[in-house]
Design an enzyme around this catalytic site. Structure first.
Site, PDB file in Angstrom:
ATOM      1  N   ASP A 122     -12.260  35.821 102.929  1.00  0.00           N
ATOM      2  CA  ASP A 122     -12.394  34.865 104.033  1.00  0.00           C
ATOM      3  C   ASP A 122     -13.529  35.165 104.996  1.00  0.00           C
ATOM      4  OD1 ASP A 122     -10.313  33.038 103.358  1.00  0.00           O
ATOM      5  OD2 ASP A 122      -8.869  34.578 103.903  1.00  0.00           O
ATOM      6  N   ASP A 187      -9.627  27.872  97.593  1.00  0.00           N
ATOM      7  CA  ASP A 187     -10.207  27.997  98.934  1.00  0.00           C
ATOM      8  C   ASP A 187     -11.541  28.753  98.917  1.00  0.00           C
ATOM      9  OD1 ASP A 187      -7.397  28.148  98.554  1.00  0.00           O
ATOM     10  OD2 ASP A 187      -7.028  28.653 100.641  1.00  0.00           O
TER      11      ASP A 187
HETATM   12  N1  GLY Z   1      -7.324  29.586 103.112  1.00  0.00           N
HETATM   13  C1  GLY Z   1      -5.981  29.558 103.498  1.00  0.00           C
HETATM   14  C2  GLY Z   1      -5.408  28.216 103.689  1.00  0.00           C
HETATM   15  O1  GLY Z   1      -6.006  27.223 103.414  1.00  0.00           O
HETATM   16  O2  GLY Z   1      -4.282  28.154 104.122  1.00  0.00           O
END
Ligand code: GLY
Length: 405
Positions: A122, A187
């Site tokens: 992330d 993601d």
């Molecule tokens: N990347 C984590 C979410 O979308 O909850």
């Protein structure tokens, strides 16, 4: 951005609440969308309250959501830490009020140490949404170094044998209990923008090549025949063999988690913007067709948290998924795919309506209500989320820019 025209938003007084916005007479700028002007006025007030609490505290408290009636603030290493600083820059874009830019810079710079984070993927969200926007708005060259450093950190998660960036560690936290070798979540497509920018700033093509490899593997392995995305693909780290396809935040392994579809369309939009490779554009169209032809997509185009949730229509909506998708669609429009404009506008009209947009002084001073973090984790169900607001304002700024041309 046509600043002088956008500035008109700022002149709409609060007593406009509850009234339909008048038609703007400026022929170049269509302000006819029912709720846009009052939404910006609400945003100025909500974020004004939100930032006053932060400023009064004398330190940076980073708001993520509301929990048990209180705003939940997060530390720098939370995956959502870049969104609130980035939101300040979209407020600046939309209002041209210097105070949002100053706050954006101040909050962004508190996150600099995040550039060395290597424990999850992330870092792309965290640094690009904060420093990426800070660079765009201020042209401060020093921010390029932060972006390149963060891309180096993200590159440590690249698994050459599989050709992907590993999203989560296989041996830590709740993810460590799933028996994965090299889990990649959809993601992760969102982290590729950081890599593309890093190559532009450093002239080192390594970052670009990693992003392309990751996108191509994702295209090949993460989608079903109907172009819906699995949430998690677990690769054999050394060989790239797919070990399993699962979910972590969706209803089931075989279901289509709504935010995952949103990350997918946005992620391939990014890849198309940087590479201009038509295969990525084709992917965005495939994903668009899955989302917008789905029998379970409500008429207001704000999806349930999972397209296959078992109790539709009695399931929570996910406004964050709608906001992310709208922003991606405006970017596609900006690149010539004008067929998506009406859909994006319809999403924005829904999100801007009182059904989703909070009243001033409510909702923990976030803008949008009705998002879902993770139902399987029993977390943030039907709550505001800082990334719903971030992508909503990004979409609003993109829409305003498109309409000012
Ligand atoms: N990347 C984590 C979410 O979308 O909850």
């Amino acid at each position: 951005m046509k600043h002088s025209i956008l500035f008109l938003f700022g002149l709409i007084p609060l007593f406009m609440f509850g009234c339909n916005a008048p038609k703007e007479t400026n022929s170049n700028f269509d302000l006819s969308d029912k709720y846009q002007q009052e939404v910006l006025e609400v945003a100025k007030q909500q974020l004004g309250y939100q930032t006053k609490v932060i400023e009064d505290s004398g330190r940076f408290m980073n708001p993520r959501t509301v929990e048990k009636g209180f705003v939940r603030y997060v530390g720098n290493h939370d995956w959502t830490s870049g969104f609130f600083p980035g939101t300040m820059f979209y407020m600046y874009d939309l209002t041209q009020d210097q105070k949002w830019k100053d706050l954006g810079v101040k909050y962004t710079e508190t996150l600099e140490s995040v550039k060395t984070l290597k424990s999850h993927h992330d870092v792309g969200f965290m640094i690009n949404c904060s420093f990426g926007n800070a660079l765009r708005v201020t042209n401060n060259e020093a921010y390029k170094d932060v972006i390149v450093e963060a891309a180096k950190s993200l590159s440590t998660r690249y698994r050459e044998g599989a050709g992907v960036i590993q999203s989560w560690d296989e041996d830590r936290g709740w993810q460590g209990e799933r028996g994965w070798s090299c889990p990649v979540i959809i993601d992760n497509m969102m982290n590729l923008e950081l890599m593309m920018k890093a190559t532009q700033f450093s002239q080192d093509s390594t970052f670009w090549n990693i992003a392309v490899s990751h996108a191509d593997q994702t295209m090949k392995n993460q989608f079903r025949d109907d172009w819906s995305s699995f949430h998690v693909v677990d690769y054999q780290k050394e060989t790239g063999e797919v070990r399993s396809r699962q979910t972590a935040q969706g209803y089931s392994h075989e279901s289509a988690w709504a935010r995952g579809q949103a990350w997918a369309i946005y992620g391939f939009t990014i890849m198309y913007r940087y590479t201009k490779d038509p295969k990525y554009l084709q992917m965005t169209d495939n994903i668009y067709n899955f989302i917008f032809n789905h029998k379970n997509l409500p008429a207001d185009l704000v999806p349930y948290w999972d397209f296959d949730a078992p109790n539709i229509p009695n399931e929570p909506r996910d406004a964050s998924a709608a906001a992310i998708t709208a922003s991606a669609l405006y970017e596609l429009v900006e690149m010539g795919e004008t067929q998506y404009k009406a859909t994006a506008d319809k999403i924005m009209e829904s999100l801007s309506s009182p059904v989703y947009r909070a009243l001033v002084g409510t909702n923990g001073n976030f803008l949008l209500m009705h998002s879902v973090g993770s139902i399987p984790h029993k977390a943030e169900i039907d709550k505001p989320l800082n990334y719903a607001d971030y992508y909503f304002l990004e979409a609003m700024a993109r829409k305003a820019e498109l309409e000012s041309i």
